[in-house]
Write an enzyme that holds these catalytic residues in place. Structure first.
Site, PDB file in Angstrom:
ATOM      1  N   ASP A  89     -14.523  -4.439  -8.521  1.00 38.70           N
ATOM      2  CA  ASP A  89     -13.856  -3.488  -7.650  1.00 38.70           C
ATOM      3  C   ASP A  89     -14.356  -2.091  -8.017  1.00 38.70           C
ATOM      4  OD1 ASP A  89     -11.802  -2.460  -5.839  1.00 38.70           O
ATOM      5  OD2 ASP A  89     -10.752  -4.328  -6.269  1.00 38.70           O
ATOM      6  N   ASP A 196     -13.201   0.099  -2.756  1.00 37.97           N
ATOM      7  CA  ASP A 196     -11.853   0.466  -2.350  1.00 37.97           C
ATOM      8  C   ASP A 196     -11.862   1.656  -1.377  1.00 37.97           C
ATOM      9  OD1 ASP A 196      -8.988  -0.123  -3.092  1.00 37.97           O
ATOM     10  OD2 ASP A 196      -9.020   2.027  -3.538  1.00 37.97           O
ATOM     11  N   GLU A 254     -13.893  -1.730   1.785  1.00 40.72           N
ATOM     12  CA  GLU A 254     -12.563  -1.737   2.403  1.00 40.72           C
ATOM     13  C   GLU A 254     -12.429  -0.480   3.257  1.00 40.72           C
ATOM     14  OE1 GLU A 254      -7.866  -2.007   1.131  1.00 40.72           O
ATOM     15  OE2 GLU A 254      -9.194  -0.518   0.222  1.00 40.72           O
ATOM     16  N   HIS A 327      -4.376  -8.905  -2.278  1.00 39.74           N
ATOM     17  CA  HIS A 327      -3.313  -8.419  -3.163  1.00 39.74           C
ATOM     18  C   HIS A 327      -2.430  -7.362  -2.503  1.00 39.74           C
ATOM     19  CE1 HIS A 327      -6.439  -5.444  -3.317  1.00 39.74           C
ATOM     20  NE2 HIS A 327      -5.632  -4.608  -3.950  1.00 39.74           N
ATOM     21  N   ASP A 328      -2.771  -6.919  -1.304  1.00 40.15           N
ATOM     22  CA  ASP A 328      -1.983  -5.902  -0.596  1.00 40.15           C
ATOM     23  C   ASP A 328      -1.154  -6.493   0.545  1.00 40.15           C
ATOM     24  OD1 ASP A 328      -3.051  -3.841  -2.161  1.00 40.15           O
ATOM     25  OD2 ASP A 328      -4.662  -3.439  -0.729  1.00 40.15           O
TER      26      ASP A 328
HETATM   27  O1  TEU Z   1      -5.825  -0.362  -0.488  1.00 40.72           O
HETATM   28  C1  TEU Z   1      -5.855   0.542   0.575  1.00 40.72           C
HETATM   29  C2  TEU Z   1      -4.581   0.733   1.249  1.00 40.72           C
HETATM   30  O2  TEU Z   1      -4.386   1.714   1.898  1.00 40.72           O
HETATM   31  C3  TEU Z   1      -3.537  -0.251   1.006  1.00 40.72           C
HETATM   32  O3  TEU Z   1      -2.752   0.366   0.055  1.00 40.72           O
HETATM   33  C4  TEU Z   1      -2.780  -0.571   2.237  1.00 40.72           C
HETATM   34  O4  TEU Z   1      -2.725   0.472   3.124  1.00 40.72           O
HETATM   35  C5  TEU Z   1      -1.398  -0.879   1.876  1.00 40.72           C
HETATM   36  O5  TEU Z   1      -1.416  -1.914   0.965  1.00 40.72           O
HETATM   37  C6  TEU Z   1      -0.623  -1.291   3.060  1.00 40.72           C
HETATM   38  O6  TEU Z   1       0.650  -1.443   2.639  1.00 40.72           O
HETATM   39  C7  TEU Z   1      -6.570  -0.147  -1.606  1.00 40.72           C
HETATM   40  C8  TEU Z   1      -6.187  -1.187  -2.639  1.00 40.72           C
HETATM   41  O7  TEU Z   1      -6.497  -2.463  -2.139  1.00 40.72           O
HETATM   42  C9  TEU Z   1      -4.743  -1.034  -2.985  1.00 40.72           C
HETATM   43  O8  TEU Z   1      -4.279  -2.028  -3.863  1.00 40.72           O
HETATM   44  C10 TEU Z   1      -4.568   0.334  -3.599  1.00 40.72           C
HETATM   45  O9  TEU Z   1      -3.210   0.581  -3.808  1.00 40.72           O
HETATM   46  C11 TEU Z   1      -5.132   1.448  -2.708  1.00 40.72           C
HETATM   47  O10 TEU Z   1      -6.406   1.131  -2.157  1.00 40.72           O
HETATM   48  C12 TEU Z   1      -5.330   2.700  -3.510  1.00 40.72           C
HETATM   49  O11 TEU Z   1      -6.387   2.521  -4.400  1.00 40.72           O
END
Ligand code: TEU
Length: 553
Positions: A89, A196, A254, A327-328
């Site tokens: 990542d 990310d 992403e 994971h989100d």
């Molecule tokens: O995720 C991008 C992001 O904006 C997510 O947080 C998403 O919008 C959110 O989960 C929706 O509820 C990335 C990573 O995957 C995430 O785990 C991080 O928190 C975020 O970036 C910040 O680095």
């Protein structure tokens, strides 16, 4: 096929209740048996962990909670021995506020000041003398202003938590430091990066106000689509990946709020930017007007249409990533499937439908055994900063706590983060200590060990499915045509090339479903079943509840 490991929750080797790198190494046989080509490892770098490692304080060191650099080298070697690749990542839109770069930048006289977005405030007409407002109206993705005021009075930009300040990619020294860090990882044997929120790195000149009110993440409207992104990605290609002409890498970006048109530009092989993007359109189709915490019942037509739109848009140029889980996201089976009577059927149906689209499928840990959302009931059970922020903001707005908690239980990211369920023993075989997030009680029957031996398990289905992607060319390169777009329960599509026509059918309901008449479905009864999710295969006739069938016509 790429498998995502969320290290905190995968396997704990030392009993501290948090997963670690030696834990991952000890479980590689599971991944090899599944048919994994590459692992995407969520962040394991030194971090204060306000966002579970997406806030990095040292890009070139492993957080002691996860192990050591030697552990990571051993993981890479063990993976390569099994023919698997490791994708790290890369979180470079922001650092932690504890990163030495940011600490130095707090001093206005330090050369690193320009590595972040430090700005004076705007005069506050309603405040006292000297009172200021944030420099613009941008709002963090985690709610509240995207600006934090420092002791000296200046503000810094944070698109996420206040402890995640945004790096200024406009500063050449920042880019050079990042590229050199990336090369350092490639030199260690890493095979690529998942980047990310990479489409936020280029900000518009002058950081203008976003139109409309300060709703969560409103700055995306200003930042996403900024043409500077392509310049940076091309430069990264030259400065990093092109330095290794004899190796191949996997790159996935992403991209929040990305459009198919932007994704084509980024993933067109001729432009040499990235291999794939993670887009969000399909995982947002059930968000209501107030966004993620306003979930609506799924209208299957929207989900089908979204995937089909991306299939068509990237058919000629570019390449799709395919995912329902990470994971989100809450667990897709709890969100769109049936976790009671048809748990096995809906877990396998979701897998079958996704993997039979064109693109590279991503499997998130636990998905391959049908793991479900956790029955969160109290705010104290959550660990995610996003959940804490949402609860704080919703409570301040006066919303009743049961309402907030009910919604959070459905949508929280912590649903995806409960420990991996390896067996039916204490703590699901994840740890000998106290797990950092609770283990789901259903590990008693929903676990890897029980599914390994069972030919009809969700896990066995995933293995068959993943093997097919390597043997059936039509799945890789065949064209895609959505059928019956207006049907509310049936997801049907055709994959075809000069040689084969593969019909994919899925019944998204608890009821039996007749197959529509129509030319597209002729030949179904005499066709050869490639894969079905009922143990007796695909008997001709109507689809049974949550039945999935892929049939060569
Ligand atoms: O995720 C991008 C992001 O904006 C997510 O947080 C998403 O919008 C959110 O989960 C929706 O509820 C990335 C990573 O995957 C995430 O785990 C991080 O928190 C975020 O970036 C910040 O680095």
């Amino acid at each position: 096929m790429v498998y995502q490991v969320y290290p905190r929750s995968f396997a704990d080797s030392d009993g501290d209740g948090i997963g670690d790198i030696p834990g991952i190494t000890s479980r590689l046989d599971h991944l090899a048996a599944l048919g994994v080509d590459a692992v995407w490892l969520s962040p394991v770098y030194v971090s204060p962990h306000v966002d579970n490692g997406y806030d990095i304080a040292d890009y070139q060191a492993i957080d002691p909670v996860f192990g050591t650099l030697e552990d990571l080298d051993a993981l890479i070697a063990a993976m390569h021995e099994r023919g698997m690749r490791l994708v790290m990542d890369l979180v470079v839109n922001h650092t932690s506020d504890e990163h030495p770069w940011f600490v130095a930048s707090r001093d206005p006289a330090n050369p690193k000041r320009s590595w972040y977005f430090w700005r004076p405030g705007r005069p506050d007409p309603d405040g006292g003398p000297g009172a200021t407002l944030p420099p613009n109206n941008w709002s963090s993705v985690f709610l509240g202003s995207a600006w934090e005021q420092d002791a000296g009075g200046s503000y810094y930009l944070h698109s996420f938590a206040a402890k995640q300040p945004d790096l200024n990619w406009g500063e050449p020294a920042v880019r050079e430091a990042i590229y050199s860090m990336m090369r350092w990882w490639l030199d260690r044997g890493v095979d690529g990066f998942r980047m990310d929120v990479i489409n936020l790195i280029s900000k518009p000149e002058g950081l203008p106000d976003a139109p409309g009110g300060p709703t969560a993440g409103n700055q995306l409207e200003m930042v996403v689509g900024d043409p500077g992104l392509h310049t940076y990605l091309a430069e990264m290609r030259r400065e990093v990946f092109d330095r290794y002409p004899d190796r191949t890498f996997l790159t996935v970006g992403e991209m929040l709020a990305v459009t198919p048109e932007q994704a084509v530009l980024v993933t067109d092989p001729e432009r040499r930017e990235l291999d794939m993007v993670f887009q969000f359109e399909h995982v947002d189709v059930d968000h209501g007007q107030l966004g993620k915490y306003d979930p609506q019942p799924l209208d299957l037509r929207d989900l089908k249409a979204s995937l089909a739109r991306w299939q068509v848009a990237l058919a000629e140029r570019g390449w799709n990533s395919l995912y329902f889980n990470n994971h989100d996201q809450p667990r897709a089976i709890s969100r769109w499937g049936d976790t009671s009577q048809y748990w096995r059927e809906s877990a396998t149906l979701l897998a079958g439908v996704l993997h039979m689209h064109r693109g590279t499928p991503f499997v998130y840990q636990g998905e391959e055994i049908g793991m479900t959302n956790y029955p969160f009931a109290r705010i104290e059970e959550y660990r995610d900063i996003e959940a804490a922020r949402a609860y704080e903001v919703a409570t301040a707005l006066g919303l009743p706590s049961e309402l907030i908690l009910g919604t959070m239980a459905k949508m929280s990211r912590d649903n995806a983060r409960t420990p991996m369920q390896w067996d039916g023993e204490a703590h699901a075989g994840f740890t000998t200590g106290q797990p950092w997030l609770p283990v789901h009680l259903n590990h008693l029957w929903l676990n890897v060990a029980d599914q390994v031996e069972d030919a009809d398990s969700v896990l066995s289905f995933y293995k068959r499915l993943i093997a097919l992607r390597k043997s059936e060319d039509v799945l890789t390169t065949g064209t895609f045509t959505l059928l019956e777009p207006d049907h509310k329960q049936l997801w049907a599509f055709l994959r075809a090339d000069e040689r084969d026509r593969l019909l994919v059918l899925a019944n998204f309901s608890d009821d039996e479903l007749g197959i529509p008449d129509g030319d597209a479905f002729t030949g179904l009864d005499g066709g050869r079943l490639l894969l079905g999710n009922y143990p007796d295969g695909g008997a001709p006739g109507p689809l049974r509840p949550w039945e999935f069938r892929a049939v060569y016509l």
